[in-house]
Design an enzyme around this catalytic site. Sequence first.
Site, short mmCIF file in Angstrom:
data_model
loop_
_atom_site.label_atom_id
_atom_site.label_comp_id
_atom_site.label_asym_id
_atom_site.label_seq_id
_atom_site.Cartn_x
_atom_site.Cartn_y
_atom_site.Cartn_z
N GLY A 1 40.13 29.76 35.51
CA GLY A 1 40.53 31.03 34.97
C GLY A 1 39.73 32.15 35.60
O GLY A 1 38.64 31.94 36.15
N CYS A 2 40.26 33.36 35.54
CA CYS A 2 39.60 34.49 36.22
C CYS A 2 38.27 34.84 35.56
O CYS A 2 37.26 35.06 36.24
CB CYS A 2 40.52 35.69 36.27
SG CYS A 2 41.24 36.18 34.69
N TYR A 3 38.23 34.90 34.24
CA TYR A 3 36.97 35.20 33.56
C TYR A 3 35.93 34.09 33.79
O TYR A 3 34.77 34.39 34.06
CB TYR A 3 37.20 35.40 32.07
CG TYR A 3 37.96 36.65 31.67
CD1 TYR A 3 37.46 37.92 31.97
CD2 TYR A 3 39.15 36.57 30.98
CE1 TYR A 3 38.16 39.06 31.58
CE2 TYR A 3 39.85 37.70 30.58
CZ TYR A 3 39.35 38.95 30.89
OH TYR A 3 40.02 40.08 30.50
#
Lengths: 338, 338, 338, 338
Positions: free
Chosen positions: C145-147
């Site tokens: 995921g990006c976070y």
Amino acid sequence: MTVRIAVAGASGYAGGELLRLLLGHPDVEIGALTANSSAGDALLKHQPHLLPLADRRLQDTTAETLKGHDVVFLALPHGHSAALAEQLGDDTVVVDCGADHRLTSADDWTRWYGGEHAGTWPYGLPELPGQRERLVGARRVAVPGCYPTVSSLALAPAVDLIEDEVVVVAVSGTSGAGKSLKPNLLGSEVMGSASAYGVGGAHRHTPEISQNLSAAAGRPISVSFTPVLAPMSRGILATCTARLEDDGANVREVYEKAYADEPFVHLLPEGFWPATNAVLGSNAVQLQVTVDPDLGRLVVVAAVDNLAKGTAGAAVQCMNLALGLPETSGLSTVGVAP
Amino acid sequence: MTVRIAVAGASGYAGGELLRLLLGHPDVEIGALTANSSAGDALLKHQPHLLPLADRRLQDTTAETLKGHDVVFLALPHGHSAALAEQLGDDTVVVDCGADHRLTSADDWTRWYGGEHAGTWPYGLPELPGQRERLVGARRVAVPGCYPTVSSLALAPAVDLIEDEVVVVAVSGTSGAGKSLKPNLLGSEVMGSASAYGVGGAHRHTPEISQNLSAAAGRPISVSFTPVLAPMSRGILATCTARLEDDGANVREVYEKAYADEPFVHLLPEGFWPATNAVLGSNAVQLQVTVDPDLGRLVVVAAVDNLAKGTAGAAVQCMNLALGLPETSGLSTVGVAP
Amino acid sequence: MTVRIAVAGASGYAGGELLRLLLGHPDVEIGALTANSSAGDALLKHQPHLLPLADRRLQDTTAETLKGHDVVFLALPHGHSAALAEQLGDDTVVVDCGADHRLTSADDWTRWYGGEHAGTWPYGLPELPGQRERLVGARRVAVPGCYPTVSSLALAPAVDLIEDEVVVVAVSGTSGAGKSLKPNLLGSEVMGSASAYGVGGAHRHTPEISQNLSAAAGRPISVSFTPVLAPMSRGILATCTARLEDDGANVREVYEKAYADEPFVHLLPEGFWPATNAVLGSNAVQLQVTVDPDLGRLVVVAAVDNLAKGTAGAAVQCMNLALGLPETSGLSTVGVAP
Amino acid sequence: MTVRIAVAGASGYAGGELLRLLLGHPDVEIGALTANSSAGDALLKHQPHLLPLADRRLQDTTAETLKGHDVVFLALPHGHSAALAEQLGDDTVVVDCGADHRLTSADDWTRWYGGEHAGTWPYGLPELPGQRERLVGARRVAVPGCYPTVSSLALAPAVDLIEDEVVVVAVSGTSGAGKSLKPNLLGSEVMGSASAYGVGGAHRHTPEISQNLSAAAGRPISVSFTPVLAPMSRGILATCTARLEDDGANVREVYEKAYADEPFVHLLPEGFWPATNAVLGSNAVQLQVTVDPDLGRLVVVAAVDNLAKGTAGAAVQCMNLALGLPETSGLSTVGVAP
């Protein structure tokens, strides 16, 4: 005097702006708030900025709900206002922010919107020649489109000075498109991007601009109109240009005279140019005019908040006129900037 | 073949974009990077996005520093390139992103920029009729202004179809104004606001657009040009309109033919309209054309990245032509979106 | 060597970014492009920035369409990848940009996503300890995921220096939410506004960050994570803080050592702080570290492009590792700024 | 009763916002408007949104000019207010929007601002325990910093429930930095980018937040504070978190009680989260609280307009209290959205 008002379409942007302004109006009491698919919701879900109405819920948009108010504001898609207004009767002032009753020509209506024309109501742009007196005491008002408001105010004083064709390119914030769930209106697509739409005379506001300028001129004025979407929530900046009949030496004087007594239309001092954030949230229109000496063209730049003077502010201004209240009640010429 | 390049004005936006593109060019080695008041600084202070050059420092902009490179890019305020170019001699290809050598008329230069004209160099818009061949093997190139690039490409194919006056309103991101410390360019003022400037034919790019269109037409074409600042960093969306001589039935065909073989100019399929984020960071120009049937006007909308094809991309394209490299080397038609 | 790839979910933001990067990859040939509700559309309708693919149409997302490619990228909502991957077999490298195979704990999966866990694939963050070697030659990759990407890279080097609880507040652009037609993602709502969501440990990326840091630490690390939506299309700026076990004197040295050989993770020189536009469109992560002397807390700030290194860039990087290509092929550390 | 006011620093953002609010105050008459380098300019040059003051000019900031007003608002850089206030005497209420008189500890002042402390004035955050009564009838008021306003209101009710250390990450619009001509505040740099500054406890608002929370708690509370700049003109969204002493079961009740009678601080209904555009231009603070059950941490998110309740709105609120006017006069809880 307390005016009890209702807003149909209170979940949208125009409805929210109407309520924002009406909450600050000294003579207004806010009654029914209605919506369609959002009926039953807390208003706060759709208008989180309207804290004084945090305990309100949206009702269904029906004549029953709207009846019994002194003024009903309609912020609905076109096609719904005539039937509602008829049910409300003449005891109620109906101020329609939609397009249904703006055009005077039934043919134009059919060409641009389709279907049968619902008739023409007094046109809510009091700064145009002859309009204010039609609004005083009116029971029905057709609030102008946002682009026609700014374009007409920018060019109407000059109709006797220019040739019969004007070119308008108007940069608009995205709230003008309403709260529509379309991919091209998503923040990710809008931010950092400018795009044109309705190009080539395809935007429905074109005949409305032409109607206003032609009426002011007493002869047909044709309009090349291109709207451009820019990455901002609110505001329209219109660049309006037309060939001058003469050298344009008295252009500034003409505009000064035209708007000297208007509370909301401000010709800026020479050297200043309009910017949309200077009118954000206000009912003001800021204008500047100049002449391109090489081409003999008039260029007028005008800024307006599409939701305020471009929609909801005009609606409140017209309510004031209709009811005999001071025209500027609840309205401001102070923008929220920066 | 490795081309050793230098950039004068590497601390600004045009300089940064040149370096961004040149870092991706397969045949380029990056040499001296110079600045004026920022000389001595780490490049990273001014261009934090150029990590591969994180160890570089800015030197003073002098002919000594710039000498000995195959190509020198000048991204300087106008007035500095002629003297520098003379000192560099003909061994060095000089690509000037400034205005000094764009105009062919010395009178125009003096009127619009003041002072004496430094002479005319081959004009770096190869997509205009007759320009590409002048750029092949050139030792000096004048990169066009960003507004003239997009406006000229939008209208040049149509010059035989239209009357002698065109109206251009171009919405631009703020990077076109450079890294100038002016209050009206502060983020707080820019965000949420659109404003016009240089209105009434006062912008210096006006004679350059007129020069390009007149050359393409073989007759004088006059230009009503209004630039509008919009809240985005990059991108220009130009709305260009002119009265058609005939009914415009073959307009689309004319544009298709004009750009069929151009790698960077794309006429979009019917029904698609340009948006600036679609060309962000790319060397592409996206165009769409239509005819306003009520007015008999041509309307062309074009999008370009002012820093890429509008400045630095054009500079790299011209370097490629000057050196006999493939014209598209180091350049892309893929935008960074959303 | 030419690698033939397909993208499932090519109409969305992750799919578009995959194609943008893959168009610039020297060893890639782009095969099938699929979508769900948009199948049949011209790709250009959804990805107007991908001009080199202007003649492509979207096909249905089926195993039949995706079969026969060397690499298939899945940019789909969670829940769809396991079945597709099984049908594709081990001849095809499957790189999943969705969440299905990121978590190692089936219980975590069920708690956060619901339903049955589809199993764990090699985790596509090669910069974490021990991950790169699992990706070399892999046939299946779960892109983070990006976070979690930015938070894990920001804190992993410090796990031996800090207490067991970290606080992450990450400001994100709106493209992280995908092309979802939700009112709160409309440009009119997003521009000029910051808002938090998934507050109080409710965001599904929380267990993934915790999993990464716990694995790096060899002990449980708990994560207080709050994502904040900001008015920009791309980019995440994460502020990551944790109590230090000691005085933090060697913090900088630890980070320098951790990322000395990493091509995409850059610890900035002292005095520089990350900004998201410096990594826009690039595969770089920019980091800065400091110690709050009054509190004895480590503070790390990190910037990443959520669509690039945060999704599609990581996917390409993992494809390179899986196929034995140079890890940096088709990827850049140069951002598109300003 | 008509209150005659003056504004020193009327060319800046805080000065402009003071005037915007005071123009709508029923009991205020606007007197002298002063500036430093802009003295002599038309106010409209710096505040184009204040049309009702379009004929005003800026005077020099001197005690002579400011004397004779009932209230003088100072919107000046720190270090100037003590001397001016002394010259104005006790006949004049002086409301200082700067930092000079906020801190109670002279040591803190010297550490964070340098030089000698000018003394402490009643602190203009009436919603903090014990502050309102000190403001009633005050002749001197120190308006809080924007970050301390939102952070203190977000956490003060919880000080008895939490451990001694809080973590605040606050996302701010750029107007908080004032009208400073710095490259990193240019629109081109700001748009599309988020960046942190003053990281690691280096921001001067840190001791002020700590002072407020410690006073409310009756014990030292330490603050990890990180401000983040986001691409918007106005607004702060603060994410505030702290370990709970117990399970936090009564957190919501505590906040409901704390702010039940406050006109400007609104705890949102459950399920709603603050967004900065909902408070734009208003004096409202919107709050939401939750507990992260896995970590036992309180998380409070709060939104404020940094120029309104964060500066100028608080100043007007304090003037009202000082003069015995209704506390809410001239102030609104209605935001300008979208």
